[in-house]
Write a protein that holds these residues in place. Structure first.
Motif, PDB file in Angstrom:
ATOM      1  N   GLY A 281     -10.363  80.462  14.413  1.00 24.33           N
ATOM      2  CA  GLY A 281     -10.969  79.287  15.053  1.00 24.33           C
ATOM      3  C   GLY A 281     -12.484  79.403  15.014  1.00 24.33           C
ATOM      4  O   GLY A 281     -13.048  80.476  14.864  1.00 24.33           O
ATOM      5  N   ARG A 282     -13.112  78.286  15.145  1.00 27.40           N
ATOM      6  CA  ARG A 282     -14.562  78.293  15.096  1.00 27.40           C
ATOM      7  C   ARG A 282     -15.142  78.870  16.372  1.00 27.40           C
ATOM      8  O   ARG A 282     -16.340  79.123  16.439  1.00 27.40           O
ATOM      9  CB  ARG A 282     -15.063  76.867  14.889  1.00 27.40           C
ATOM     10  N   GLY A 283     -14.334  79.069  17.372  1.00 29.70           N
ATOM     11  CA  GLY A 283     -14.812  79.557  18.653  1.00 29.70           C
ATOM     12  C   GLY A 283     -15.567  80.861  18.529  1.00 29.70           C
ATOM     13  O   GLY A 283     -16.618  81.051  19.137  1.00 29.70           O
ATOM     14  N   GLU A 354     -14.400  71.833  23.959  1.00 33.31           N
ATOM     15  CA  GLU A 354     -13.996  71.591  22.580  1.00 33.31           C
ATOM     16  C   GLU A 354     -14.976  70.623  21.914  1.00 33.31           C
ATOM     17  O   GLU A 354     -15.499  69.727  22.553  1.00 33.31           O
ATOM     18  CB  GLU A 354     -12.604  70.963  22.609  1.00 33.31           C
ATOM     19  N   ASP A 511     -14.680  71.990  16.152  1.00 30.36           N
ATOM     20  CA  ASP A 511     -13.490  72.837  16.165  1.00 30.36           C
ATOM     21  C   ASP A 511     -12.339  72.080  15.551  1.00 30.36           C
ATOM     22  O   ASP A 511     -11.406  72.648  15.022  1.00 30.36           O
ATOM     23  CB  ASP A 511     -13.084  73.167  17.613  1.00 30.36           C
ATOM     24  N   PRO A 526      -7.396  71.485  13.251  1.00 30.52           N
ATOM     25  CA  PRO A 526      -8.575  72.325  13.120  1.00 30.52           C
ATOM     26  C   PRO A 526      -9.396  71.897  11.904  1.00 30.52           C
ATOM     27  O   PRO A 526      -8.836  71.500  10.877  1.00 30.52           O
ATOM     28  CB  PRO A 526      -7.996  73.724  12.914  1.00 30.52           C
TER      29      PRO A 526
END
Lengths: 561, 359
Positions: A281-283, A354, A511, A526
């Motif tokens: 994930g881009r997190g 988000e 995201d 995603p």
């Protein structure tokens, strides 16, 4: 064809020349791209070609500009109309008449061409630009890409030898932009028209350029060279060049195709280093202190600093957290406006923290979705449940600003949001550190104005922040600052929804991507999953490194280090 | 190519003139039916063609208002057939001559109906002109020297929709900031940014027009330029003086000749002024035989009804006191039907491109 001889332009009341030491020549039949950060005088330079600078805008021009042998000092813009065609960013402010056919004929009528010649050229131009089906349509009913094509056609009919375009694609979606660029390509190839074009979105246009003219900084002399030479030193560059610089490819690739052919090694290298983890994930990436990409800019972005407890931040915390788990929940939403189904049966949930990018062609319902989320448009059926306050920064941030000074704007924003006095000013100081209280919002640059509007919207402490086309008219540096800022806001728990055409921005920031077509959600997932499979919404890095799922140069750089 | 817009305007205004010559409801209804039939057969599917309905609604509103006024305020028509007596509101002495409420007579109503119908017919005829001829194309047929004025009007016409869109956008933005967006205050606050936006757009448009060759002029010897100015100014002065002469009692002798000379001089000035303009016209509307016939059919209706009003005023102005049923005078009715000629001469040609217009 276009010749500048030691030109400098000083506007009335300006202490220094806007451009100086400009000395170059554009040969006949070439497409020359004018690049440079915002505010270096690109529009001034383009205006000097058509004679609008200084005849229309005022100011003093030193040196000499000649177009097809005519000196702009002795020829007014109207006397150059048969050799230079000018198209700006907003086609609607270019149109004089009300239908396609009349618009194409307008310039020729002014020049006094014979009726038979006009008739023939209008028909030829309709065919050349693919407008034959639209000939009787009122201009206001056309799409953005069609309008831009008509604007180009309207200056083509007098058969100018040079065409000057100021950001012709910046308001268009990727498909419409390609439509316009294909037309320009055809003009250069088939008719031998000389084209001088300024454009922020280099990823769209760099591959069409024969030469690039770079204005590196305000007041600096421009540099003319081949695209590869200039891109190696330019302060603004598209992702493909960034990747090329990172991988030390020489000469630099300018197209996705060139880069793909060189990228075999890089792909292999990435696979080895990052073997079992294609992309999470881009997190994770968001937590990095600073995006690596922006380090390369001449003017580093303003760091927002650590998220230490700040006045407004505390205040936001102090308010009871919303009961809802979602920043917004949308159920079976349909909107019908003017007998057009703008949105149909949309189901969405947006969670706090988000970042969601809403993409799709012009008229797909992106703005309608944002307006419904903020409550400007009432759903025809279905339900929108926001989890807390919602704030929208509209497409034209200037619409939100009324006051004469930044300070007055902040005071009213505090009052409207019933926030403590000084809340908005503190936000402005944080986001835009070097802005004086008495600045007029109109005097701010495009990026600064957007940030001021953002600060005003944030004064109301929205848990869901919506932005409509935020990167319109922003250069790469301003975009990088915006990206940093929005990441920081997302880290603090704001949910962010962006409607955008800018695939590179979506890749960098989002995201999750939602694709809309004809008011329906056609993809939701995603970012990496959605954009990789789409030819028009995939960012350049993705196209180069496919089938691996990389989105931005920053990710690649991090994986390699 | 459609018919010359000027022909449509002449035809419609002639029908309107004919309507002012009579109060006979049957003739007026016939005039409305004639214009409606021609509009339905000849109009194109362009946006302006839909304005006919709007004009019909406006005409109905005018008719209703006229009737309401007649009922509420009464009228000087002496009537004997009382339909209903409304309670009369006593007014103070200074409002003498005005009556609120009171007796409503059939004569009053019928008189108001005839009068209102005449006005409504006139409006409907103007509406027919609007929906048959593109107003901007009419402006394009102006003589060369008046071209600048025509462009100004066209630009103004295209700006109106932009302004409305701006107001809507800015009001939405005000709502976003939680400010009042309705009422006078909301509108006032939106007004300034809208004007600013309009000004900016005008400047951008001016730049674009300049760069596209607007205002290129041919070189004209100074002698011709001075003659043009003298002719135009002198001509306009002559027109003013002539009109004044015609309207005053003493000027009966010199009024008409001065007016005519002034008019001729002004026209000559305009013609000479046109020499400076380089412009050519793209697909100009040609004044062809059909245009002559359409304009002539309208003119014939107007002329014949004027003649009829002179010869047989009783039939064209049916009596109200005493009440009589209006009859349809035969030959004036036949004259009105001449106005149907355009329906057979100039049905709207469908160009091949518009037929496959996407929805």
């Amino acid at each position: 064809m276009i010749r500048f001889e030691n030109v400098s332009v000083t506007y009335d009341g300006a202490p220094e020349p806007t451009i100086q030491g400009v000395d170059f020549e554009v040969p006949e039949g070439e497409l020359v791209l004018l690049v440079g950060p915002s505010g270096v005088g690109k529009s001034t330079l383009l205006g000097a070609v058509s004679g609008l600078v200084p005849h229309f805008t005022g100011g003093t021009l030193r040196g000499r500009v000649t177009v097809a042998g005519r000196d702009t000092r002795t020829h007014k813009p109207r006397e150059l109309a048969d050799v230079v065609g000018t198209v700006g960013q907003d086609p609607l402010s270019h149109f004089v008449t009300d239908t396609v056919e009349d618009e194409l004929a307008y310039g020729m009528e002014s020049l006094g061409l014979a009726p038979e010649v006009m008739r023939r050229r209008v028909e030829e131009t309709l065919d050349l630009l693919g407008l034959a089906d639209l000939r009787d349509r009122p201009l206001a009913t056309l799409s953005g890409g069609q309008q831009q094509r008509v604007a180009i056609g309207s200056v083509l009919t007098p058969h100018p030898s040079a065409l000057v375009l100021d950001e012709p694609t910046s308001a268009l979606d990727p498909a419409a932009a390609e439509e316009v660029l294909a037309v320009l390509q055809r003009l250069v190839h088939d008719l031998g028209t000389t084209v001088l074009m300024a454009e922020h979105r280099l990823e769209r246009v760099i591959q069409y350029a024969d030469q690039v003219l770079m204005l590196p900084s305000p007041g600096a002399a421009p540099v003319l060279g081949t695209p590869a030479e200039i891109m190696a030193v330019s302060p603004v560059y598209p992702p493909v060049v960034d990747l090329g610089r990172l991988a030390a490819w020489s000469p630099l690739p300018l197209t996705v195709r060139d880069a793909r052919r060189r990228a075999a090694d890089l792909r292999q290298q990435l696979e080895q280093r990052d073997g079992n983890a294609p992309l999470k994930g881009r997190g994770e990436l968001r937590d990095q202190p600073q995006t690596t990409r922006t380090r390369h800019h001449t003017t580093p972005p303003t760091p927002l600093g650590e998220p230490t407890p700040r006045r407004w931040f505390q205040r936001r915390r102090a308010t009871p957290t919303p009961e809802s788990l979602y920043a917004a929940e949308v159920k079976a939403l349909s909107v019908t406006r003017d007998h057009i189904q703008a949105l149909s049966s949309i189901n969405l949930t947006i969670t706090p923290g988000e970042t969601v990018a809403v993409m799709g062609r012009n008229g797909a319902g992106k703005s309608t979705l944002l307006n419904t989320l903020v409550g400007l448009i009432n759903p025809t059926s279905g339900k929108v449940t926001p989890g807390g306050a919602v704030g929208l920064v509209p497409q034209e941030p200037r619409d939100l600003l009324y006051a004469d000074t930044v300070a007055a704007e902040c005071t009213t924003a505090d009052a409207e949001a019933s926030a403590a006095p000084g809340t908005c000013r503190a936000l402005v100081s944080e986001l835009l550190p070097d802005i004086a209280d008495d600045t007029h919002p109109r005097d701010l640059s495009e990026g600064q104005r957007l940030t001021l509007a953002l600060a005003i919207v944030l004064t109301a402490r929205p848990s869901l922040l919506l932005l409509d086309e935020p990167t319109r008219g922003l250069d790469y540096a301003a975009k990088a600052r915006l990206v940093t800022l929005l990441r920081d806001l997302a880290a603090r728990g704001h949910a962010i929804v962006l409607a955008t055409h800018d695939v590179e921005l979506a890749a960098e920031l989002a995201d999750r991507v939602i694709l809309l077509a004809e008011g329906e959600v056609i993809a939701d997932g995603p970012t990496a999953d959605v954009v990789v499979s789409s030819p028009s919404f995939a960012p350049q890095v993705t196209k180069i490194l496919a089938p691996q799922k990389w989105l931005t140069v920053a990710q690649v750089r991090q994986a390699l280090s | 190519m459609g018919l010359h817009p000027g022909a449509w305007w002449l035809w419609s205004l002639s029908l309107g003139t004919a309507a002012t010559r009579t109060t006979n409801p049957l003739l007026l209804a016939l005039l409305i039916a004639t214009s409606a039939y021609v509009v339905v057969t000849c109009r194109s599917d362009a946006p302006w063609a839909r304005s006919y309905t709007a004009f019909v609604k406006l005409a109905l509103a005018v008719l209703l208002i006229r009737l309401v006024f007649a009922v509420a305020l009464g009228s000087p028509i002496p009537g004997t057939h009382v339909i209903v007596t409304l309670p009369e509101i006593p007014l103070p002495d200074w409002a003498q001559g005005i009556r609120l409420g009171g007796k409503v007579t059939a004569e009053t109503l019928v008189y108001a109906l005839y009068d209102g119908l005449r006005l409504a017919t006139l409006l409907i005829c103007v509406g027919a002109a609007n929906s048959l001829a593109n107003p901007t194309r009419l402006l394009k047929s102006l003589p060369g020297a008046l071209y600048e004025m025509g462009v100004a009007v066209v630009v103004a016409l295209t700006y109106a929709p932009h302004l409305i869109a701006d107001v809507q956008r800015l009001r939405a933005a005000r709502r976003l900031r939680g400010r009042p967006h309705t009422g006078i205050r909301g509108l006032l606050h939106v007004g300034l940014p809208v004007l600013e936006g309009a000004l900016e757009r005008s400047v951008a448009l001016a730049a674009s027009m300049d760069a596209r060759g607007y205002g290129r002029t041919a070189d004209v010897p100074p002698r011709v330029r001075r003659t043009t100015t003298a002719l135009t100014l002198g001509g306009l002065l002559g027109v003013c003086a002539g009109t004044y002469g015609l309207l005053t009692a003493e000027g009966g002798t010199y009024g008409l000749p001065v007016l005519l000379i002034g008019l001729a001089a002004a026209l000559a000035g305009l013609r000479l002024g046109g020499r400076r303009a380089l412009r050519t016209r793209y697909r100009p509307d040609r004044w062809d035989a059909r245009a002559w016939l359409v304009a002539a059919s309208g003119a014939a209706v107007a002329a014949l009804l004027t003649l009829a009003a002179d010869r047989d005023p009783a039939a064209l102005h049916p009596g109200v006191v005493p009440l009589v049923a209006p009859t349809l005078p035969l030959w004036p009715a036949a004259a009105v039907l001449l106005g149907l000629l355009p329906a057979f001469l100039a049905p709207a040609p469908r160009s091949p491109a518009t037929r496959k217009e996407p929805s």
